[in-house]
Design a protein around this motif. Structure first.
Motif, mmCIF file in Angstrom:
data_model
loop_
_atom_site.group_PDB
_atom_site.id
_atom_site.type_symbol
_atom_site.label_atom_id
_atom_site.label_comp_id
_atom_site.label_asym_id
_atom_site.label_seq_id
_atom_site.Cartn_x
_atom_site.Cartn_y
_atom_site.Cartn_z
ATOM 1 N N LEU B 114 0.760 -1.201 -0.213
ATOM 2 C CA LEU B 114 0.180 -0.004 -0.102
ATOM 3 C C LEU B 114 0.835 1.411 0.039
ATOM 4 O O LEU B 114 0.706 2.293 -0.614
ATOM 5 N N ALA B 349 -4.294 6.435 -0.283
ATOM 6 C CA ALA B 349 -5.518 6.059 -0.483
ATOM 7 C C ALA B 349 -5.195 4.822 -1.400
ATOM 8 O O ALA B 349 -4.499 5.004 -2.506
ATOM 9 N N GLY B 350 -5.861 3.908 -1.532
ATOM 10 C CA GLY B 350 -5.972 2.889 -2.459
ATOM 11 C C GLY B 350 -6.334 1.519 -1.812
ATOM 12 O O GLY B 350 -6.767 1.385 -0.595
ATOM 13 N N GLU B 351 -6.085 0.447 -2.670
ATOM 14 C CA GLU B 351 -6.565 -0.631 -2.208
ATOM 15 C C GLU B 351 -5.577 -1.916 -2.691
ATOM 16 O O GLU B 351 -5.167 -1.642 -4.069
ATOM 17 N N VAL B 352 -5.268 -2.705 -1.821
ATOM 18 C CA VAL B 352 -4.171 -3.935 -2.443
ATOM 19 C C VAL B 352 -4.781 -5.095 -1.967
ATOM 20 O O VAL B 352 -5.102 -5.169 -0.972
ATOM 21 N N TYR B 353 -4.254 -6.083 -2.640
ATOM 22 C CA TYR B 353 -4.397 -7.705 -2.359
ATOM 23 C C TYR B 353 -2.948 -8.327 -2.279
ATOM 24 O O TYR B 353 -2.412 -8.211 -3.373
ATOM 25 N N TYR B 366 -6.557 -8.356 2.170
ATOM 26 C CA TYR B 366 -6.898 -7.148 1.108
ATOM 27 C C TYR B 366 -7.115 -6.028 2.120
ATOM 28 O O TYR B 366 -8.112 -6.152 2.971
ATOM 29 N N VAL B 368 -7.934 -1.735 2.251
ATOM 30 C CA VAL B 368 -8.491 -0.578 1.693
ATOM 31 C C VAL B 368 -8.022 0.537 2.666
ATOM 32 O O VAL B 368 -8.158 0.466 3.903
ATOM 33 N N ASP B 370 -8.167 4.837 3.243
ATOM 34 C CA ASP B 370 -8.593 6.296 2.599
ATOM 35 C C ASP B 370 -7.466 7.341 2.917
ATOM 36 O O ASP B 370 -7.738 8.385 3.264
#
Lengths: 192, 419, 194, 117, 356
Positions: B114, B349-353, B366, B368, B370
């Motif tokens: 992230l 901010a973002g999303e990762v797996y 996973y 998320v 902000d």
């Protein structure tokens, strides 16, 4: 990308089908352990706990202690950092002004609910004054009541006095009126 | 893996009769006996997590099974969403509590992804060494429990003894045995103590001895083979459709290992073999895990040879606490430290797996963000969840005594299953 | 069992990871109406879809020779209540799917916005075995209904649990009412399975 | 019959000892029985028990095969003890008898009577 | 004094005394001792220490006091009868188990006869056959316990026990056929007498040398008959919890356990008697001038030590091998042991007839 693959060996021959060879090999190993242990306890790994204790590593996170300065007073300056970072919210601090101006702030109350504590050691990392440590090496804490797990400042304070001529003795630390009022409840919220 | 090897699962195989929760057998019409319902778990000696298997038996044969989970649900995700990023790390120890290091590494790697930072090489090697030690403890526990339930109690205690050697190693580095809380974002909280790597080699030799001894005691014994062979077979296609990963999928003959498929840390510099099975039964799972421990030992030995000197934590100010020397010595350091503690980490901010090869299979995080100090979402993809879901299919048609052989070989960990 | 590893070792050539944008292009081609946005953050390919299309798109991704997503990795939801972020979401909930292809060696993330007042999405349980429990868990935690699911009941929480714990408006320290023993007994005797 | 008396005494002593054990348990054990304690074990769930349950034990065939074999085996004992006196004629007769026994076993085996269905 | 001697000379009194001796001074103490030794020895196999905590003051007696502690604990445990259980059958089930476990000792000679006096409770003509008949009553213990407990796990255990025990009854009898041929009798004293001879004055003519295959089958069947590991599917503690006695508590439960351990001693004694020469001390005939009391003592010592060794061996087996699944137990019996036993019978018969 290239990678190597190895098929496990699940073949089964006559030796297995006869049952006895497999059992004989097993017996060979169990008997070796049996005789070694009967004769001289050569392989025994268990320890007799209350009499013998397992040596714990230097980094073992045990019960907390509050360290002291050279003059014998607590190092803690009640900055609330450990309370903030604690994931279990088990630390409760109340700051107070010390009559001596060189001491700035000090904890009037510093309670740790050891039942809530998860022994993660984040408070030790967060402390800017090296005031809280978890190096007491205490492995088991077993008491008969929940209240016994509420460690107040005076219980946590390091018993070790580095200097013989201390400026402040234990009696100088202002104390809460009674043990009961010094303790937070189990959710970390101070008692009303 | 070859594309032609795998065929897409057919619609026939996906009929809802196999969907867990939908199996309610009707009594046979031509007999005056009835289907007997028997509860296996939660308070049952073989259920070494807490799970309930409502089993329907015709004689001793299993004709239906409904797994029920959730007895160990502690709200990991809810708790994480209400904590700071760093406060989640101690919680991940409690997911798969027999390989806590791997959970730590997985979560930290997800947060690092992230942030978009790379950690120092020494820290990466350290994570590999500790992670593989942890994988061995995981497999030792699983195999021990599995063998114990089919009667090999001696095997169980020998393996637990071996696990103890490794737990003491973990303790020397992290200060804890199970609840270790070792990794941080951007590196590891502690480096190895002096002489640790030598100690690792000594202990691994002891562990290897125990493994070989146990191997001879149990795996070549016909009684054990009879108990495990052709029990709980799942075809390759079905296993993939069920989302099997890790040793269970490899036992079906699919060489899918996240250490190779999605290379992370420094695994691509290390040489090891992926053990695969043939049939996908309990015996294959047992052997695959057995072989994986040997491979892990070899990985650790290679990593010990290659580990470089250097820091174990990035110098990035927004990731870790400043040096203690700075904190005690300079006002800037103290302010930085104060801000780090009070405000916590702020990943963009973002999303990762981020998947890693956990002890049991694909352990995915996973996340998320902000941009604030708390995770918006912190989701764990537990490998066990899929295994328990496939339990009815694995057990159907076998005898009641086979439940324990199957259940032992899938290595369900309650903390991970229910989170 | 000690054995020569050289004898039993074989090397397998894994197919080269294809450019994942193939997947996005494919979905774009086949279902142009379905796509909301796509993005690639830290190497994770993501497609945001309209929820009506989730079933056909998943079928396409599973069966198309260029995609071959045989493995269903994960299903969860995210509650964006009171969260301000630039993740381009429009509704309160987002159902997130993670797929993995073993033969093509790639991953994809699908996201479907689900509004709060019409909290439902078509179920895809017929495509992978693994979906069944994940959808149940998502229903349990977020209260999102998966249309067509054969057994949409609670899985981690107990039957009598009120509310959905992972929604952001569920207080973290809320306490549920204690159950009377009678309820429990009844459930065990005449439970939902019989 | 005189020598069978000790066996009878032995059986009575055995039963007596077990009876004493049970009596001790009844006498000294605490009586704090509750509803929940009395429920039969079923992994922590309430159970109806086995009343009214008819379940398929599936060893009817095994029981029959046992009966046959046990009776046949008893016929062999006199021959076994007297084998030296009976010599070859006795052996041939016995082998024929065992052959029939084996045939029966093979038949059962092939028929699947030995399979635990 | 005269009266006492006369009283002691009564056959009935002698029988009772023998029974009391072999039960209360040999079988039961050894069985009770085995309950502790099982734990101590398994600990040694598994690199543990084993129980050693029970103490009186500071005296621990290397764990010996655990026997007393366990007994006291069982006595003061609550005695529960599950709801819906058949009280009468539930109560008498342990009796059968116990009775069948102790009945074995009726035929076992513990030392050679002195004149007319036999160190054996009774020496019945059909010998072993009669004893097998009595011991097979033990199946009632498991079946009644399983059926009367009103618990599904117990029911499973009971049915498994009944099928297993009646099946292994067959192989038990069949495996001894060769032994009966070799020694030409079913009477125990005759078999033991026969084992006193030596081949070339060197190798004792023990059953294990004349009947090796019979020994293996007999030992296996006997372990299965007593429901010990690896044949403990009826108790299968990992799948059906404790099998037929899952609902038992207190001393009722203890009678099952004690019966099991006495059965271990019984098995060991039977093995010693039938296959290892019983009380016969090998090569003792060289020493012709040995006093009678010393010979008897040596004989008893040999018998007791072999019994002890086989107790240990059973325990060692238990902690080495995994368990059979229930249907595999049955398959092993019917498909492997039965043909082997038949083969053994035929081969033995042919050899004996050819040599005679």
């Amino acid at each position: 990308m290239k990678f190597k693959v190895k098929k496990v060996d699940r073949s089964e021959g006559l030796k297995e089908a006869l049952y006895i060879p497999g059992i004989a090999v097993g017996l060979k190993h169990t008997m070796r352990h049996f005789f070694r242990n009967i004769v001289g306890k050569k392989d025994v790994v268990t320890i007799q706990y209350p009499e013998e204790e397992r040596p714990v590593s230097q980094r073992w996170r045990g019960r907390h202690r509050l360290t002291r300065r050279d003059d014998g007073f607590l190092k803690c300056v009640a900055c609330y950092m450990c309370e903030t970072v604690c994931p279990a919210k088990c630390i409760h601090i109340e700051a107070g002004e010390h009559p001596d101006f060189s001491v700035e702030k000090y904890p009037v109350r510093f309670d740790i609910d050891e039942l809530r504590c998860v022994f993660c050691g984040l408070c030790v990392e967060a402390c800017p004054k090296q005031a809280i440590r978890m190096d007491t090496g205490v492995i088991g804490m077993a008491y008969h009541s929940r209240e016994s797990f509420n460690f107040t400042r005076d219980l946590l304070r390091d018993a070790y006095t580095p200097n013989e001529k201390t400026k402040y003795t234990d009696a100088d630390l202002p104390k809460p009126p009674d043990q009961q009022s010094a303790l937070p409840n189990s959710r970390g919220i101070p008692a009303p | 893996m070859n594309a032609s090897e795998l065929t897409t699962i057919s619609a026939e195989e996906l009929k809802p009769v196999h969907l867990p929760g939908a199996i309610i057998p009707a009594p046979p019409e031509d007999s005056d006996t009835s289907i007997m319902r028997i509860e296996i778990g939660p308070a049952h000696p073989a259920m070494h997590g807490i799970v309930r298997l409502t089993t329907y038996l015709d004689g001793e044969q299993i004709v239906g099974m409904v797994p029920e989970i959730g007895y160990l649900h502690r709200g990991f995700e809810k708790e994480s969403e209400n904590s700071k990023w760093i406060q989640v790390i101690p919680y991940t120890d409690r997911l798969n509590y027999v390989s806590p290091v791997l959970n730590n590494i997985g979560y930290s790697m997800a947060v690092e992804k992230l942030f978009g930072v790379e950690i120092p090489r020494r820290a990466q090697f350290a994570r590999v060494i500790m992670g593989e030690i942890s994988r061995i403890t995981d497999h030792l526990t699983c195999l021990a429990a599995c063998a114990m339930e089919v009667g090999g109690f001696t095997f169980f205690l020998w393996f637990i003894k071996a696990r103890e050697y490794l737990y003491e190693l973990l303790e020397q580095v992290t200060g804890g045995r199970v609840t270790i809380n070792w990794t941080r974002f951007g590196g590891n909280s502690t480096d190895f103590p002096d002489g640790f790597l030598k100690e690792v080699e000594v202990r691994l030799e002891k562990v290897r001895e125990v493994i070989e001894e146990g191997d001879q005691l149990v795996t070549r014994n016909k009684i054990f083979i009879d108990r495990m062979k052709n029990i709980g077979v799942l075809s390759k296609e079905k296993a993939i459709s069920y989302g099997f990963t890790g040793p269970l999928l490899r036992a079906c003959g699919v060489p899918y290992d996240i250490r190779r498929a999605d290379p992370h840390l420094v695994y691509d510099e290390l040489d090891f073999e992926i053990p695969i099975g043939e049939v996908g039964d309990s015996y294959d799972r047992f052997l695959v895990r057995m072989e994986e421990m040997r491979q892990s030992i070899s990985i650790i030995e290679q990593a010990i040879d290659k580990i470089p000197y250097g820091p174990v934590m990035t110098r990035e100010r927004y990731l870790g606490y400043p040096d203690k020397k700075e904190v005690y010595g300079s006002i800037e350091g103290l302010i930085d430290h104060f801000k780090m503690v009070m405000e916590g980490h702020h990943p963009p901010a973002g999303e990762v797996y981020q998947p890693i090869e956990g002890g049991n299979g694909e352990l995915g995080f996973y996340l998320v963000s902000d941009g604030s100090g708390d995770p918006v979402k912190c989701r764990v993809r537990p490998p066990c969840f899929n295994y328990v879901q496939a339990m009815p299919e694995l057990a159907l048609g076998h005898y009641v005594a086979d439940i324990i052989a199957i259940f032992g070989s899938i290595n369900m960990i309650g903390g991970e299953l229910d989170r | 069992m000690p054995e020569e590893s050289s004898a039993s070792t074989e090397s397998t050539e894994a197919s080269e990871p294809i450019e994942t944008s193939v997947v996005i292009n494919l979905v774009q081609q086949e279902y142009p109406a379905a796509m909301l946005t796509t993005h690639r953050h830290r190497g994770d390919e993501t497609i945001a879809l309209k929820r009506e299309f989730i079933q056909p798109v998943c079928r396409l991704l599973r069966d198309h020779p260029d995609c071959r997503f045989e493995m269903f990795v994960d299903l969860t939801a995210v509650d964006y209540l009171l969260i301000e972020t630039d993740l381009q979401q429009t509704e309160r909930f987002e159902v997130v799917y993670h797929l993995r292809s073993l033969s093509k060696d790639h991953r994809i993330r699908l996201k479907c916005p689900v509004p709060e007042d019409d909290c439902q999405i078509p179920s895809i349980h017929m495509l992978w075995h693994a979906v069944n429990w994940y959808e149940r868990e998502c229903y349990d935690m977020y209260g999102i209904h998966f249309e067509g699911h054969p057994n949409l009941t609670r899985i981690l929480m107990y039957e009598q649990f009120q509310g959905h714990p992972l929604r952001k408006d569920y207080p973290v320290d809320k306490q549920q009412p204690l159950l009377e023993l009678n309820d429990v007994e009844e459930r065990y005797h005449y439970g939902r399975f019989e | 019959m005189r020598e069978y008396l000790p066996i009878l005494i032995m059986i009575l002593v055995g039963i007596g000892l077990a009876g004493v054990f049970t009596a001790i348990s009844i006498l000294f054990g605490p009586k704090l029985s509750t509803e929940t304690k009395q429920t039969p074990f079923e992994s922590g769930f309430l159970t109806q028990g086995t009343e009214g349950q008819r379940y398929d034990v599936k060893f009817f065939m095994t029981a029959l095969v046992f009966l046959v074999f046990d009776v046949e085996v008893v016929f062999l004992y006199p021959w076994a003890v007297q084998i030296r006196e009976l010599h070859w004629p006795g052996l041939i007769a016995a082998l024929f008898f065992i052959g029939v026994l084996v045939l029966g076993l093979v038949y059962d085996w092939k028929k699947g009577a030995l399979e635990w269905e | 004094m005269q009266l006492v001697l006369e009283f002691l000379a009564l056959p009935f009194v002698q029988d009772v005394l023998k029974i009391l001796f072999i039960l209360l001074l040999f079988a039961m103490p050894l069985g009770t001792f085995m309950t502790l030794m099982e734990r101590k020895w398994s600990a040694a196999v598994q690199d543990r220490i084993g129980p050693n905590r029970a103490n009186i003051g500071s005296y621990r007696g290397r764990g010996l006091l655990h026997i007393a502690a366990d007994a006291l604990k069982s006595i003061f445990k609550e005695d529960l009868i599950p709801k819906g259980a058949d009280k009468f059958l539930y109560t008498i089930a342990p009796f059968f188990s116990f009775m069948s476990a102790v009945a074995v000792f009726a035929i076992i000679p513990i030392a050679g006869p002195i004149g007319d006096f036999k160190f054996q409770v009774t020496d019945v003509e059909p010998g072993l056959l009669f004893i097998f008949a009595i011991t097979s009553l033990g199946v009632y213990g498991a079946v009644l316990a399983g059926a009367s407990s009103n618990s599904k796990f117990a029911l499973f255990g009971g049915t498994r026990a009944s099928a297993q025990m009646i099946s292994y009854e067959v192989f038990l009898g069949l495996s001894l056929m060769g032994l009966f041929m070799v020694y030409g009798s079913t009477q125990v004293s005759a078999i033991v007498e026969g084992q006193g001879e030596h081949w070339f004055g060197l190798i004792p003519k023990w059953g294990v040398f004349t009947q090796p295959l019979g020994f293996v089958v007999f030992f296996t069947a006997l372990i299965a008959e007593t429901k010990r590991a690896p044949f403990d599917a009826p108790e299968g503690e990992s799948e059906i919890v404790a099998g037929y006695f899952v609902e038992y508590s207190g001393m009722r439960w203890s009678s099952f356990m004690l019966a099991e351990y006495i059965a271990i001693v019984g098995v060991a004694a039977l093995i010693t008697t039938l296959f290892f020469g019983g009380y016969q001390v090998p090569w003792l005939y060289h020493w012709e001038s040995a006093p009678q009391w010393l010979v008897t003592l040596l004989q008893f010592g040999k018998f007791a030590s072999f019994t002890f060794i086989f107790c240990w061996f059973q325990i060692q087996i238990r902690w080495t091998v995994p368990k059979f699944r229930f249907d595999q137990t049955m398959a092993l019996g019917w498909k492997k042991l039965l043909p082997v036993a038949l083969l053994n019978t035929v081969v033995t018969a042919i050899i004996i007839v050819a040599l005679a």
